[in-house]
Design a protein around this motif. Structure first.
Motif, PDB file in Angstrom:
ATOM      1  N   GLY A 215      27.318  32.258  40.679  1.00 42.41           N
ATOM      2  CA  GLY A 215      27.803  31.006  40.123  1.00 42.41           C
ATOM      3  C   GLY A 215      28.230  31.190  38.689  1.00 42.41           C
ATOM      4  O   GLY A 215      28.329  32.317  38.174  1.00 42.41           O
ATOM      5  N   TRP A 216      28.475  30.062  38.023  1.00 46.44           N
ATOM      6  CA  TRP A 216      28.972  30.067  36.648  1.00 46.44           C
ATOM      7  C   TRP A 216      27.961  29.385  35.746  1.00 46.44           C
ATOM      8  O   TRP A 216      27.561  28.241  36.001  1.00 46.44           O
ATOM      9  N   ASP A 217      27.524  30.110  34.713  1.00 40.31           N
ATOM     10  CA  ASP A 217      26.628  29.558  33.695  1.00 40.31           C
ATOM     11  C   ASP A 217      27.480  28.964  32.592  1.00 40.31           C
ATOM     12  O   ASP A 217      28.048  29.693  31.773  1.00 40.31           O
ATOM     13  N   GLY A 218      27.590  27.637  32.570  1.00 37.42           N
ATOM     14  CA  GLY A 218      28.435  26.993  31.577  1.00 37.42           C
ATOM     15  C   GLY A 218      27.931  27.120  30.161  1.00 37.42           C
ATOM     16  O   GLY A 218      28.714  27.090  29.212  1.00 37.42           O
ATOM     17  N   GLY A 219      26.631  27.244  29.983  1.00 34.11           N
ATOM     18  CA  GLY A 219      26.087  27.360  28.636  1.00 34.11           C
ATOM     19  C   GLY A 219      26.363  28.713  28.004  1.00 34.11           C
ATOM     20  O   GLY A 219      26.737  28.794  26.836  1.00 34.11           O
ATOM     21  N   LYS A 220      26.205  29.777  28.768  1.00 35.41           N
ATOM     22  CA  LYS A 220      26.413  31.126  28.251  1.00 35.41           C
ATOM     23  C   LYS A 220      27.784  31.698  28.603  1.00 35.41           C
ATOM     24  O   LYS A 220      28.086  32.828  28.226  1.00 35.41           O
ATOM     25  N   LYS A 221      28.562  30.932  29.359  1.00 37.87           N
ATOM     26  CA  LYS A 221      29.919  31.355  29.727  1.00 37.87           C
ATOM     27  C   LYS A 221      29.904  32.694  30.462  1.00 37.87           C
ATOM     28  O   LYS A 221      30.663  33.615  30.168  1.00 37.87           O
ATOM     29  N   VAL A 222      29.015  32.788  31.425  1.00 35.89           N
ATOM     30  CA  VAL A 222      28.865  34.011  32.200  1.00 35.89           C
ATOM     31  C   VAL A 222      28.916  33.634  33.673  1.00 35.89           C
ATOM     32  O   VAL A 222      28.241  32.692  34.115  1.00 35.89           O
ATOM     33  N   GLY A 223      29.692  34.387  34.428  1.00 40.76           N
ATOM     34  CA  GLY A 223      29.749  34.188  35.867  1.00 40.76           C
ATOM     35  C   GLY A 223      29.041  35.297  36.601  1.00 40.76           C
ATOM     36  O   GLY A 223      29.327  36.480  36.376  1.00 40.76           O
ATOM     37  N   GLY A 224      28.140  34.940  37.477  1.00 42.08           N
ATOM     38  CA  GLY A 224      27.398  35.958  38.218  1.00 42.08           C
ATOM     39  C   GLY A 224      26.061  35.424  38.674  1.00 42.08           C
ATOM     40  O   GLY A 224      25.969  34.362  39.280  1.00 42.08           O
ATOM     41  N   ARG A 225      25.027  36.164  38.356  1.00 43.97           N
ATOM     42  CA  ARG A 225      23.678  35.804  38.763  1.00 43.97           C
ATOM     43  C   ARG A 225      22.779  35.620  37.551  1.00 43.97           C
ATOM     44  O   ARG A 225      23.118  36.028  36.445  1.00 43.97           O
ATOM     45  N   LYS A 226      21.633  35.024  37.804  1.00 37.41           N
ATOM     46  CA  LYS A 226      20.657  34.774  36.745  1.00 37.41           C
ATOM     47  C   LYS A 226      19.288  35.214  37.249  1.00 37.41           C
ATOM     48  O   LYS A 226      18.894  34.884  38.362  1.00 37.41           O
ATOM     49  N   ARG A 227      18.596  35.967  36.415  1.00 35.19           N
ATOM     50  CA  ARG A 227      17.247  36.392  36.760  1.00 35.19           C
ATOM     51  C   ARG A 227      16.247  35.624  35.905  1.00 35.19           C
ATOM     52  O   ARG A 227      16.384  35.539  34.691  1.00 35.19           O
TER      53      ARG A 227
END
Length: 285
Positions: free
Chosen positions: A159-171
């Motif tokens: 998905g897309w992390d709008g706060g950090k402007k990163v697309g991918g995964r989150k651990r």
């Protein structure tokens, strides 16, 4: 029945064992060629002595079925460490390790059966004990990190992390005060931290509170076998209602003989007479 399939494990008769792992001592690892440790990810002798003491016992050694292993546990762990340390594919393992399919099957089997998590937990407890802390932590820190995903990662798990402007995964990680990992959860980058904290806390609950509902279930089972409560007679006096500080009541038996100094007349028994700062309140039953 062939001797190699016997459930009774006998220590190897080899005159000199290069490794003291269970596969060498009781399995068939001593029959294979020896490997020379030459990579930076290989365990030292001191590290291996720590790891060996907390390794789980294989099923075949406990008589629960299975063939005695033919590959050294130390070599297998060194192969897994090589993949993790260098970030290579399983198929790119060097030739001096066992076949990559066997190494992957070894790591996958330990992961599915929870042996890797058990090994990690035992090592964490040893570190906490060395630092003068109890094995069970009393505080934890939750944080997350968004990472870019590769192009072959499906959209359903990214998905897309709008706060950090990163697309991918989150651990999402839960660590103790020493920074040792307690629980891990990998989600899409679009998942909020508050939503991912629910499964993380559930993991901690299962680790340190395996049966939180057991007392309540026991109480429910106990109440189920108890006889139903008897109905209370209506002619019995009911308990008085709790009143705030500064409010005083006259007991029902004193209603007929209220002091004249209070300036309060008698009231029926069905009501409780309250006097506060010259105000008379009738509280119904």
């Amino acid at each position: 029945m062939p001797q190699s399939f016997a459930l009774t494990c006998v220590e190897s008769n080899s005159p000199s064992l290069s490794c003291d792992c269970l596969a060498h001592r009781f399995g068939n690892a001593a029959d294979g060629p020896e490997r020379v440790r030459c990579y930076g990810s290989d365990m030292t002798d001191a590290e291996w002595q720590v790891i060996r003491a907390v390794l789980p016992v294989p099923a075949w050694l406990e008589g629960r079925g299975g063939r005695p292993e033919s590959y050294c546990h130390r070599v297998m762990l060194d192969a897994v460490r090589y993949v993790v340390d260098n970030g290579v594919k399983w198929v790119n393992l060097p030739a001096d390790f066992p076949p990559y399919r066997r190494v992957h099957a070894f790591a996958r089997r330990w992961q599915v059966r929870g042996l890797l998590a058990e090994l990690h937990g035992r090592l964490r407890d040893r570190v906490r004990d060395k630092e003068g802390r109890k094995a069970d932590p009393t505080a934890a820190i939750v944080d997350s990190q968004s990472l870019r995903a590769a192009a072959n990662i499906p959209r359903s798990t990214s998905g897309w992390d709008g706060g950090k402007k990163v697309g991918g995964r989150k651990r999402h990680l839960v660590v103790d005060c020493l920074g040792l990992v307690l629980a891990v959860a990998v989600t899409a980058a679009s998942v909020q931290d508050r939503d991912a904290a629910v499964p993380l806390l559930d993991q901690l609950r299962k680790m340190y509170f395996p049966d939180p509902l057991l007392p309540s279930l026991q109480q429910t089972e106990h109440r189920r076998h108890q006889p139903p409560p008897r109905a209370r007679r209506t002619d019995q006096p009911r308990p008085s209602l709790p009143l705030p500080t500064g409010v005083h009541t006259h007991p029902p038996e004193l209603n007929d003989h209220v002091r004249k100094a209070d300036g309060v007349s008698a009231v029926p028994l069905g009501c409780t007479h309250v006097s506060q700062c010259g105000t008379h309140l009738d509280v119904p039953r």
